[in-house]
Motif scaffolding. Structure first.
Motif, PDB file in Angstrom:
ATOM      1  N   ILE A 117      20.989  13.599  -3.750  1.00  0.00           N
ATOM      2  CA  ILE A 117      19.888  13.744  -3.277  1.00  0.00           C
ATOM      3  C   ILE A 117      18.648  14.475  -3.924  1.00  0.00           C
ATOM      4  N   LEU A 118      19.056  15.253  -4.929  1.00  0.00           N
ATOM      5  CA  LEU A 118      18.063  15.959  -5.671  1.00  0.00           C
ATOM      6  C   LEU A 118      17.445  15.092  -6.753  1.00  0.00           C
ATOM      7  N   ASN A 119      18.214  14.012  -7.477  1.00  0.00           N
ATOM      8  CA  ASN A 119      17.717  12.933  -8.377  1.00  0.00           C
ATOM      9  C   ASN A 119      16.802  12.299  -7.428  1.00  0.00           C
ATOM     10  N   ALA A 120      17.041  11.860  -6.000  1.00  0.00           N
ATOM     11  CA  ALA A 120      16.355  10.885  -5.461  1.00  0.00           C
ATOM     12  C   ALA A 120      14.865  11.525  -5.244  1.00  0.00           C
ATOM     13  N   ILE A 121      15.046  12.941  -4.784  1.00  0.00           N
ATOM     14  CA  ILE A 121      13.666  13.638  -4.458  1.00  0.00           C
ATOM     15  C   ILE A 121      12.891  13.608  -5.904  1.00  0.00           C
ATOM     16  N   ALA A 122      13.365  13.950  -6.780  1.00  0.00           N
ATOM     17  CA  ALA A 122      12.813  14.109  -8.275  1.00  0.00           C
ATOM     18  C   ALA A 122      12.054  12.558  -8.575  1.00  0.00           C
ATOM     19  N   ALA A 123      12.923  11.649  -8.221  1.00  0.00           N
ATOM     20  CA  ALA A 123      12.355  10.310  -8.747  1.00  0.00           C
ATOM     21  C   ALA A 123      11.390  10.127  -7.809  1.00  0.00           C
ATOM     22  N   LEU A 128      21.978  16.018   3.926  1.00  0.00           N
ATOM     23  CA  LEU A 128      23.290  16.196   3.978  1.00  0.00           C
ATOM     24  C   LEU A 128      24.208  15.924   5.174  1.00  0.00           C
ATOM     25  N   GLU A 129      23.420  16.198   6.240  1.00  0.00           N
ATOM     26  CA  GLU A 129      23.821  16.068   7.689  1.00  0.00           C
ATOM     27  C   GLU A 129      24.108  14.728   7.911  1.00  0.00           C
ATOM     28  N   LYS A 130      23.326  13.761   7.307  1.00  0.00           N
ATOM     29  CA  LYS A 130      23.410  12.243   7.784  1.00  0.00           C
ATOM     30  C   LYS A 130      24.440  11.597   6.672  1.00  0.00           C
ATOM     31  N   SER A 131      24.808  12.202   5.807  1.00  0.00           N
ATOM     32  CA  SER A 131      25.546  11.539   4.679  1.00  0.00           C
ATOM     33  C   SER A 131      26.700  11.420   5.217  1.00  0.00           C
ATOM     34  N   SER A 132      27.398   9.820   5.284  1.00  0.00           N
ATOM     35  CA  SER A 132      28.352   9.302   5.895  1.00  0.00           C
ATOM     36  C   SER A 132      29.606   9.801   4.738  1.00  0.00           C
ATOM     37  N   VAL A 171      39.985  18.872  -2.321  1.00  0.00           N
ATOM     38  CA  VAL A 171      39.144  19.019  -3.667  1.00  0.00           C
ATOM     39  C   VAL A 171      38.249  17.943  -3.658  1.00  0.00           C
ATOM     40  N   ASN A 172      38.845  16.635  -3.109  1.00  0.00           N
ATOM     41  CA  ASN A 172      37.798  15.494  -3.062  1.00  0.00           C
ATOM     42  C   ASN A 172      36.472  15.922  -2.337  1.00  0.00           C
ATOM     43  N   ASN A 173      36.736  16.698  -1.140  1.00  0.00           N
ATOM     44  CA  ASN A 173      35.577  17.139  -0.117  1.00  0.00           C
ATOM     45  C   ASN A 173      34.689  17.650  -0.880  1.00  0.00           C
ATOM     46  N   SER A 174      34.994  18.686  -1.653  1.00  0.00           N
ATOM     47  CA  SER A 174      33.986  19.581  -2.584  1.00  0.00           C
ATOM     48  C   SER A 174      33.514  18.835  -3.696  1.00  0.00           C
ATOM     49  N   HIS A 175      34.035  17.745  -4.334  1.00  0.00           N
ATOM     50  CA  HIS A 175      33.761  16.868  -4.966  1.00  0.00           C
ATOM     51  C   HIS A 175      32.480  16.223  -4.678  1.00  0.00           C
ATOM     52  N   VAL A 176      32.826  15.461  -3.463  1.00  0.00           N
ATOM     53  CA  VAL A 176      31.880  14.670  -2.937  1.00  0.00           C
ATOM     54  C   VAL A 176      30.526  15.342  -2.426  1.00  0.00           C
ATOM     55  N   LEU A 215       0.762  -1.269  -0.143  1.00  0.00           N
ATOM     56  CA  LEU A 215      -0.146   0.019   0.073  1.00  0.00           C
ATOM     57  C   LEU A 215       0.853   1.361   0.049  1.00  0.00           C
ATOM     58  N   HIS A 216       0.344   2.191  -0.639  1.00  0.00           N
ATOM     59  CA  HIS A 216       1.286   3.451  -0.867  1.00  0.00           C
ATOM     60  C   HIS A 216       0.474   4.700  -0.471  1.00  0.00           C
ATOM     61  N   SER A 217       0.987   5.645   0.392  1.00  0.00           N
ATOM     62  CA  SER A 217       0.530   6.814   0.601  1.00  0.00           C
ATOM     63  C   SER A 217       1.486   7.742   0.055  1.00  0.00           C
ATOM     64  N   PRO A 218       0.574   8.951  -0.401  1.00  0.00           N
ATOM     65  CA  PRO A 218       1.645   9.855  -1.240  1.00  0.00           C
ATOM     66  C   PRO A 218       2.573  10.661  -0.323  1.00  0.00           C
ATOM     67  N   SER A 219       3.655  11.022  -0.674  1.00  0.00           N
ATOM     68  CA  SER A 219       4.651  11.627   0.076  1.00  0.00           C
ATOM     69  C   SER A 219       4.485  13.143  -0.172  1.00  0.00           C
ATOM     70  N   PHE A 220       4.804  13.834   0.933  1.00  0.00           N
ATOM     71  CA  PHE A 220       4.780  15.261   0.881  1.00  0.00           C
ATOM     72  C   PHE A 220       6.229  15.715   1.353  1.00  0.00           C
ATOM     73  N   VAL A 221       6.894  15.930   0.502  1.00  0.00           N
ATOM     74  CA  VAL A 221       8.573  16.338   0.693  1.00  0.00           C
ATOM     75  C   VAL A 221       8.889  17.724   0.691  1.00  0.00           C
ATOM     76  N   ASP A 222       9.360  18.452   1.766  1.00  0.00           N
ATOM     77  CA  ASP A 222       9.933  19.630   1.987  1.00  0.00           C
ATOM     78  C   ASP A 222      11.277  19.540   1.593  1.00  0.00           C
ATOM     79  N   GLU A 223      11.601  19.880   0.250  1.00  0.00           N
ATOM     80  CA  GLU A 223      12.801  19.763  -0.164  1.00  0.00           C
ATOM     81  C   GLU A 223      13.956  20.351   0.371  1.00  0.00           C
ATOM     82  N   ASP A 224      13.843  21.710   1.008  1.00  0.00           N
ATOM     83  CA  ASP A 224      14.938  22.224   1.675  1.00  0.00           C
ATOM     84  C   ASP A 224      15.380  21.527   3.015  1.00  0.00           C
ATOM     85  N   SER A 225      14.061  21.460   3.522  1.00  0.00           N
ATOM     86  CA  SER A 225      14.465  20.558   4.954  1.00  0.00           C
ATOM     87  C   SER A 225      15.131  19.137   4.691  1.00  0.00           C
ATOM     88  N   LEU A 226      14.668  18.344   3.628  1.00  0.00           N
ATOM     89  CA  LEU A 226      15.108  17.225   3.634  1.00  0.00           C
ATOM     90  C   LEU A 226      16.433  17.037   2.957  1.00  0.00           C
TER      91      LEU A 226
END
Length: 331
Positions: free
Chosen positions: A291-297, A187-191, A278-283, A171-182
């Motif tokens: 994250i943006l792609n996942a939210i869009a999907a 980003l804070e949780k990204s290992s 440099v790698n830190n900026s790239h990551v 069963l599926h319930s629609p998702s209401f996503v606050d993009e900025d908050s998410l």
């Protein structure tokens, strides 16, 4: 392993016990040596060098912890994906079997109507063909289900043939996503991002450690000294006296060739720090894009499901209802 490397980083050089005999007779009888020294020597690193190694190893342990958390997250995601794919395969089988039961009922009805002259033979053949096709689809779906169950079992650490019973629904319930908050939360949780940031800290500590190679090391020793044939010499002590004394030794290394290894260590550590930055900026950019792609999907999937639930299913129900009514009226 990282904890063990911290212990190794805090190593203290082993002391050395030294024994020496001087003015030994040519017969190598050391008991008759005129001078004997017995002592202990301790090498002492420049104080900041040991703490620098510990700092680097501590950052490595934190990176290892973050890698572990990242692996846990990835494994959990793989298990969830495999679970829902398996559950979806079961839903497909249930739907196909329900279609098969309906077709079998229709086939019996068509056969009865054909015998009564109310239907043509082509309808009967079409029903048989559809039943055969559905049986093939069910066999294919069951094979797919077994494959997905085996994959799920392997992810759970079970044998591939372990019996799994999946109980919940899709069963599926629609998702209401606050993009900025998410975005901020993820980003804070990204290992991966934390690992890249911690790597920068590690390399900064490595630069500090490399700079300590310009600093000297020390050594400290204490000895018991025995000296024979010492003054005074007189008629009663023709060969002199034997004295016992305490000796202290202090040494310091001279980093004379500082433009070789020390300079190279600092240069290498600085370059690795730049690479880490440099790698830190790239990551950070890559994680944000993911994250943006996942939210869009998720938003696209929600839209597709709403269209399916609110439009396509309703229209299909109307078609089925109309078809049944027409069939009942021999149309």
């Amino acid at each position: 392993a990282a904890d063990g490397r911290i212990l190794q980083a805090g190593r203290i050089p082993n002391p050395e016990i030294e024994l020496s005999w001087n003015e030994t007779p040519t017969n190598f009888n050391i008991g008759e040596a005129d001078e004997r020294d017995i002592g202990i020597t301790q090498e002492i690193e420049f104080p900041t060098r040991r703490s620098g190694r510990i700092d680097v190893a501590t950052h490595e342990r934190e990176i290892a912890k973050l890698h572990l958390e990242r692996i846990k997250t990835l494994v959990a995601a793989q298990v969830q994906k495999a679970y829902y794919e398996t559950r979806f395969s079961q839903e497909i089988i249930d739907g196909l079997e329900e279609q098969l039961h309906l077709l079998q009922d229709v086939q019996r009805l068509l056969s009865d109507r054909y015998q009564a002259g109310a239907s043509n033979y082509l309808d009967v053949i079409r029903g048989k063909v559809e039943i055969a096709r559905l049986n093939n689809d069910i066999a294919e779906a069951k094979r797919d289900l077994q494959t997905r169950k085996a994959q799920l079992n392997l992810l759970l650490g079970n044998d591939a043939d372990h019996v799994l019973v999946l109980t919940d629904s899709l069963l599926h319930s629609p998702s209401f996503v606050d993009e900025d908050s998410l975005m901020r939360t993820l980003l804070e949780k990204s290992s991966a991002l934390k690992i890249a940031q911690r790597t920068v800290f590690r390399q900064e500590a490595a630069v500090g450690l490399a700079k300590t190679s310009y600093l000297p090391d020390f050594s400290l020793g204490i000895f018991h000294q025995r000296r024979a044939e010492e003054p005074p010499f007189n008629a009663n002590q023709f060969t002199g006296t034997t004295t016992n004394a305490l000796g202290i030794e202090l040494g310091i290394s001279i980093p004379l060739w500082f433009w070789q290894e020390p300079k190279g260590q600092v240069q290498e550590a600085s370059a690795l720090r730049s690479i880490a930055e440099v790698n830190n900026s790239h990551v950070a950019r890559r994680v944000r894009a993911s994250i943006l792609n996942a939210i869009a999907a998720v938003k696209v999937a929600d839209a597709q499901i709403r269209v399916f639930d609110e439009s396509l299913l309703n229209d299909t129900r109307d078609i089925v209802t109309t078809g049944i009514a027409q069939y009942q009226n021999n149309q």
